[in-house]
Design an enzyme around this catalytic site. Sequence first.
Site, mmCIF file in Angstrom:
data_model
loop_
_atom_site.group_PDB
_atom_site.id
_atom_site.type_symbol
_atom_site.label_atom_id
_atom_site.label_comp_id
_atom_site.label_asym_id
_atom_site.label_seq_id
_atom_site.Cartn_x
_atom_site.Cartn_y
_atom_site.Cartn_z
ATOM 1 N N TYR A 191 19.396 -7.983 2.421
ATOM 2 C CA TYR A 191 20.757 -8.011 1.883
ATOM 3 C C TYR A 191 21.560 -6.782 2.297
ATOM 4 O O TYR A 191 22.275 -6.199 1.483
ATOM 5 C CB TYR A 191 20.701 -8.119 0.340
ATOM 6 N N TYR A 198 20.916 -19.124 -8.803
ATOM 7 C CA TYR A 198 20.175 -18.498 -7.714
ATOM 8 C C TYR A 198 18.696 -18.756 -7.957
ATOM 9 O O TYR A 198 18.159 -18.399 -9.019
ATOM 10 C CB TYR A 198 20.425 -16.991 -7.646
HETATM 11 C C1 LIG Z 1 14.791 -13.256 -7.806
HETATM 12 C C2 LIG Z 1 14.797 -14.691 -8.209
HETATM 13 C C3 LIG Z 1 14.159 -15.677 -7.443
HETATM 14 C C4 LIG Z 1 13.531 -15.356 -6.115
HETATM 15 O O1 LIG Z 1 12.426 -14.513 -6.245
HETATM 16 P P1 LIG Z 1 11.944 -13.673 -4.964
HETATM 17 O O2 LIG Z 1 10.648 -13.084 -5.399
HETATM 18 O O3 LIG Z 1 13.006 -12.664 -4.706
HETATM 19 O O4 LIG Z 1 11.780 -14.647 -3.844
HETATM 20 C C5 LIG Z 1 14.149 -16.966 -7.917
HETATM 21 N N1 LIG Z 1 14.738 -17.298 -9.080
HETATM 22 C C6 LIG Z 1 15.360 -16.388 -9.850
HETATM 23 C C7 LIG Z 1 15.968 -16.812 -11.146
HETATM 24 C C8 LIG Z 1 15.440 -15.055 -9.431
HETATM 25 O O5 LIG Z 1 16.096 -14.164 -10.179
#
Ligand SMILES: *Cc1c(COP(=O)(O)O)cnc(C)c1O
Length: 438
Positions: free
Chosen positions: A15, A142
């Site tokens: 990022y 997300y």
């Molecule tokens: C951070 C996050 C993910 C992704 O996790 P990573 O370990 O960064 O791949 C998925 N869902 C939610 C709600 C998150 O906050």
Amino acid sequence: MSLAERDQNVIWHPYTQMKTAALPIPIVRGEEALLFAENGKSYIDAVASWWVNLHGHAHPYIAQKVAEQLRTLEHVIFAGFTHPAAVTFAERLLQILPQGQSRIFYSDNGSTAVEVALKMAIQYWQNKGIPKRKIIAFRDSYHGDTFGAMAVSARSAFTAPFWSYLFEVCFIDVPIPGQEEETVKQLEAYAHGGDIAAFIYEPLVLGTAGMVMYSPSKLDQLLSICQQHDILTIADEVMTGFGRTGRTFASDYLQRKPDMLTLSKGLTGGTMALGATSCNEKIYEAFLSDDKHKTLFHGHSYTGNPVACAAGLASMDLLLQDETQQHIARISQRHAAFADQFRDKPKVLEARQQGTILAVEFEADGTSYFNKLGDTLYSFALEQGVILRPLGNIIYVIPPYCITDEQLDQVYLTIAGMQELITGQRYFDPPKQTTLHD
Ligand SMILES: *Cc1c(COP(=O)(O)O)cnc(C)c1O
């Protein structure tokens, strides 16, 4: 050459626009809520190192358990073999997970935990011979950066280059106050369509969307609609799990329990990369068959890594201690008090809190991740010795549970300083802490 310069020669950071980014800050040591830079400066880790750290940095108890595991068994293939750490961790996770979860599928991060849940949901219906294909998700959600996880996430600037490669998803609005009835209508319309396989959601708090919060009763209503229409439910607790929202899981605030949960981030207290997808017996049984085609063909080289599981077990020991639970309650109370005092100040659009998560939304031109205010506030906080990583005009605090009252005061003061920076006037000094606990 300095470490930061050597970094610049060889590293591509996540990022990060590498052309314009400032030199990274070299961190050489961590202890409790503090990170120590090469130049001796210390920083309060108010974002728990991207929301993963629960008990502070380089925790001696976790370190000891990890070291013991490393000397015993570092890794073994997890198909055809098993080991004590993975089994014990799964047993103990199932004891604290919301009612109904009965199986743990390991992976190695939050995105893969989401991929696994989506594949379970999609193949569940295929194995049953029922044509349900579509997924419902929140429009601003997300769920991770791999393709399946991106597909169920917001169509935002993050995912724009890949939009045409992402499968179609039925998006509904987050049921924030004022939007609630509309969301129920949107979900009902999709549910009546009949071909919905699953609903994936971040329970109570949408993290990357800007710590957007909504009520458990509305989520219960959405889950009840899903259950009436035989739509599988997936709670993405990658961020909200392990005490973040005040209870062990955000789903613990709800009457309705999900069919599947995804876990990562705090799963190991922020020590090792580990993901887990849990499901109930209904999902698991749909994959049991003499027909090999009904197998869940998914796995990662490091599935069930013993060292990561040992870190998870150690973190869980710490999480369940009274002292940690008191810290969670203390941070929640202090966040709530700060939000109450801060929300009606000039240029503050909103201050909201759920458990140990606090978010302050400042007025800004264009509330996007890309607005410049975020960069200014980020640099300002760093100068104050506090790591706060704004999502555009939204500042959030999601600290390690061991953060002290004095350190929290420092964080709140920094947020008050941000407001001064924006308005040119000092409106607020958080009252100094007189010890609440003991
Ligand atoms: C951070 C996050 C993910 C992704 O996790 P990573 O370990 O960064 O791949 C998925 N869902 C939610 C709600 C998150 O906050």
